[in-house]
Design a protein around this motif. Structure first.
Motif, PDB file in Angstrom:
ATOM      1  N   ASP A  77      -3.181  -3.286  58.608  1.00  0.00           N
ATOM      2  CA  ASP A  77      -2.451  -2.337  59.448  1.00  0.00           C
ATOM      3  C   ASP A  77      -2.304  -0.929  59.039  1.00  0.00           C
ATOM      4  O   ASP A  77      -2.817  -0.415  57.980  1.00  0.00           O
ATOM      5  N   THR A  78      -1.556   0.209  59.699  1.00  0.00           N
ATOM      6  CA  THR A  78      -1.376   1.360  59.359  1.00  0.00           C
ATOM      7  C   THR A  78      -0.631   1.476  57.997  1.00  0.00           C
ATOM      8  O   THR A  78      -0.648   2.709  57.428  1.00  0.00           O
ATOM      9  N   GLU A  79       0.156   0.422  57.489  1.00  0.00           N
ATOM     10  CA  GLU A  79       0.843   0.444  56.300  1.00  0.00           C
ATOM     11  C   GLU A  79      -0.068  -0.294  55.151  1.00  0.00           C
ATOM     12  O   GLU A  79       0.589  -0.737  54.309  1.00  0.00           O
ATOM     13  N   PHE A  80      -1.281  -0.448  55.422  1.00  0.00           N
ATOM     14  CA  PHE A  80      -2.176  -1.153  54.501  1.00  0.00           C
ATOM     15  C   PHE A  80      -1.538  -2.724  54.117  1.00  0.00           C
ATOM     16  O   PHE A  80      -1.963  -3.007  53.051  1.00  0.00           O
ATOM     17  N   ARG A  81      -1.076  -3.408  55.206  1.00  0.00           N
ATOM     18  CA  ARG A  81      -0.578  -4.870  55.189  1.00  0.00           C
ATOM     19  C   ARG A  81      -1.477  -5.697  55.753  1.00  0.00           C
ATOM     20  O   ARG A  81      -2.098  -5.263  56.737  1.00  0.00           O
ATOM     21  N   MET A  82      -2.036  -6.789  55.263  1.00  0.00           N
ATOM     22  CA  MET A  82      -2.587  -7.748  56.064  1.00  0.00           C
ATOM     23  C   MET A  82      -2.254  -8.000  57.289  1.00  0.00           C
ATOM     24  O   MET A  82      -0.957  -8.164  57.184  1.00  0.00           O
ATOM     25  N   ILE A  83      -3.080  -8.097  58.151  1.00  0.00           N
ATOM     26  CA  ILE A  83      -2.863  -8.451  59.707  1.00  0.00           C
ATOM     27  C   ILE A  83      -2.796 -10.145  59.977  1.00  0.00           C
ATOM     28  O   ILE A  83      -4.126 -10.463  59.737  1.00  0.00           O
ATOM     29  N   PRO A  84      -1.760 -10.571  59.941  1.00  0.00           N
ATOM     30  CA  PRO A  84      -1.961 -12.176  59.984  1.00  0.00           C
ATOM     31  C   PRO A  84      -2.753 -12.733  61.178  1.00  0.00           C
ATOM     32  O   PRO A  84      -3.394 -13.703  61.129  1.00  0.00           O
ATOM     33  N   ALA A  85      -2.574 -11.922  62.470  1.00  0.00           N
ATOM     34  CA  ALA A  85      -3.504 -12.289  63.514  1.00  0.00           C
ATOM     35  C   ALA A  85      -5.266 -12.302  63.234  1.00  0.00           C
ATOM     36  O   ALA A  85      -5.883 -13.155  63.579  1.00  0.00           O
ATOM     37  N   GLU A  86      -5.564 -11.429  62.361  1.00  0.00           N
ATOM     38  CA  GLU A  86      -6.846 -11.292  61.811  1.00  0.00           C
ATOM     39  C   GLU A  86      -7.384 -12.244  60.881  1.00  0.00           C
ATOM     40  O   GLU A  86      -8.191 -12.812  60.970  1.00  0.00           O
ATOM     41  N   LEU A  87      -6.328 -12.517  60.187  1.00  0.00           N
ATOM     42  CA  LEU A  87      -6.339 -13.974  59.121  1.00  0.00           C
ATOM     43  C   LEU A  87      -6.606 -15.218  60.118  1.00  0.00           C
ATOM     44  O   LEU A  87      -7.753 -15.836  59.899  1.00  0.00           O
ATOM     45  N   GLU A  88      -5.648 -15.242  60.922  1.00  0.00           N
ATOM     46  CA  GLU A  88      -6.131 -16.583  61.833  1.00  0.00           C
ATOM     47  C   GLU A  88      -7.322 -16.507  62.677  1.00  0.00           C
ATOM     48  O   GLU A  88      -8.147 -17.800  62.707  1.00  0.00           O
ATOM     49  N   ARG A  89      -7.652 -15.576  63.086  1.00  0.00           N
ATOM     50  CA  ARG A  89      -8.952 -15.427  63.877  1.00  0.00           C
ATOM     51  C   ARG A  89     -10.023 -15.653  62.802  1.00  0.00           C
ATOM     52  O   ARG A  89     -10.872 -16.361  63.035  1.00  0.00           O
ATOM     53  N   ALA A  90     -10.040 -15.320  61.750  1.00  0.00           N
ATOM     54  CA  ALA A  90     -11.268 -15.414  60.654  1.00  0.00           C
ATOM     55  C   ALA A  90     -11.204 -16.946  60.273  1.00  0.00           C
ATOM     56  O   ALA A  90     -12.416 -17.261  60.220  1.00  0.00           O
ATOM     57  N   ILE A  91     -10.114 -17.505  59.914  1.00  0.00           N
ATOM     58  CA  ILE A  91     -10.023 -18.915  59.851  1.00  0.00           C
ATOM     59  C   ILE A  91     -10.770 -19.456  60.892  1.00  0.00           C
ATOM     60  O   ILE A  91     -11.584 -20.509  60.688  1.00  0.00           O
TER      61      ILE A  91
END
Length: 338
Positions: free
Chosen positions: A68-82
């Motif tokens: 995100d804009t604060e350089f933290r992993m986006i959990p929704a993107e992780l879920e989508r990737a899995i």
């Protein structure tokens, strides 16, 4: 478990995650295994990639998750990737979250990531090599929510706890899995005490081990909990103070939040809008600063922007040293602009 560096600690954690995947890679090797997938953010340390390479996961087995804009992993993107990877025949086996990334010390949302890993039955490793020591400060608990749900966690006392290099600590809730991955006891290593003590050769690739824990013990004994906490708090205060100076200066721009004591900033004079020109200015600036020999600072790139990084973590760093760095930075910048 004590190893030498976070690179080695994380590699062992990834090996445990691979063992936990259930494909008996210990016996059959990677040739008979399905395509495994490891996930980490775009800002994860390169040691995670190296660990995966060493273990035969391959670069194609690593998927970087957007931040995100604060350089933290986006959990929704992780879920989508899995979800996408399972549909494509990959086997998700490990997620690496970071508390204090190298470039910006950003903090991935570990608690939410842990929920995803538990639901997907994927090993969660947390890299806190730099900032993990601040877990001893109650006021920093917000950055460690969900850490207790991780399968493994690494922290390096030689980074920000004043212990001489090298010393890295790997914590795991599943030591039996790590032992299962590495334990190998030929006849010449067997002793009558094997059933009475833990033999650390069973938890990694090396047999002989240096007495690294002794210097950690000396550090604890010398400073005590209060002494370590007070020094970390002072570093955090100095980091916030420097960030305030950057925010108030019309010639400078801060490029990331400051959850700990690393400040990411750049020179950006009013009216300068050409990013290539701004990058060139900051590259000149950091070289000019370091050439003074008075301070040494490093750089990274954030969203294509050449970024200067000041880190407060030295045992003897005081406010006068931060003031010195500030004066050197301003003098160097004005010299270039003139």
């Amino acid at each position: 478990l004590i190893y030498d560096t976070a690179s080695v600690s994380s590699m062992h954690a990834i090996a445990a995650a691979r063992e936990a995947s259930g494909y008996n890679i210990r016996r059959s090797g990677m040739s008979g295994a399905p395509k495994l997938r490891l996930y980490c953010s775009e800002h994860a340390h390169s040691s995670i990639d190296k660990g995966a390479l060493t273990l035969g996961i391959g670069l194609e087995g690593i998927r970087k998750i957007a931040v995100d804009t604060e350089f933290r992993m986006i959990p929704a993107e992780l879920e989508r990737a899995i979800r996408e990877d399972r549909a494509d025949g990959y086997v998700p086996f490990c997620v690496v979250a970071t508390i204090g990334t190298t470039s910006t010390t950003s903090v991935d949302p570990v608690n939410i990531i842990a929920e995803i890993c538990e639901r997907e039955k994927v090993w969660l490793h947390v890299d806190g090599a730099h900032a993990g020591v601040t877990a001893m400060l109650p006021e920093m608990n917000e950055h460690f929510k969900g850490l207790e749900r991780a399968d493994s966690f690494v922290v390096n006392p030689h980074k920000w706890l004043f212990v001489p290099v090298d010393l890295s600590i790997l914590y795991t809730r599943k030591p039996e899995i790590l032992k299962q991955a590495f334990s190998l006891v030929p006849e010449y290593l067997k002793t009558s005490e094997d059933s009475l003590v833990e033999n650390y050769m069973d938890y990694g690739i090396q047999l002989g081990r240096r007495f690294r824990s002794l210097k950690l013990w000396f550090t604890f004994r010398y400073f005590g909990v209060d002494g370590l906490q007070s020094r970390l708090r002072e570093h955090l205060r100095l980091g916030k103070l420097f960030a305030e100076w950057v925010d108030k200066d019309p010639l400078l721009e801060r490029l990331a939040p400051v959850p700990f004591s690393t400040i990411c900033f750049r020179a950006k004079p009013e009216g300068w809008n050409d990013e290539d020109k701004i990058n060139g200015l900051n590259e000149k600036l950091i070289n000019q600063i370091n050439l003074t020999g008075k301070v040494f600072i490093t750089h990274t790139k954030l969203n294509g922007k050449f970024t200067i990084r000041l880190v407060v973590s030295g045992l003897r760093t005081e406010e006068k040293h931060i003031e010195l760095a500030w004066n050197v930075i301003k003098e160097s910048l004005l010299k270039i602009l003139s």
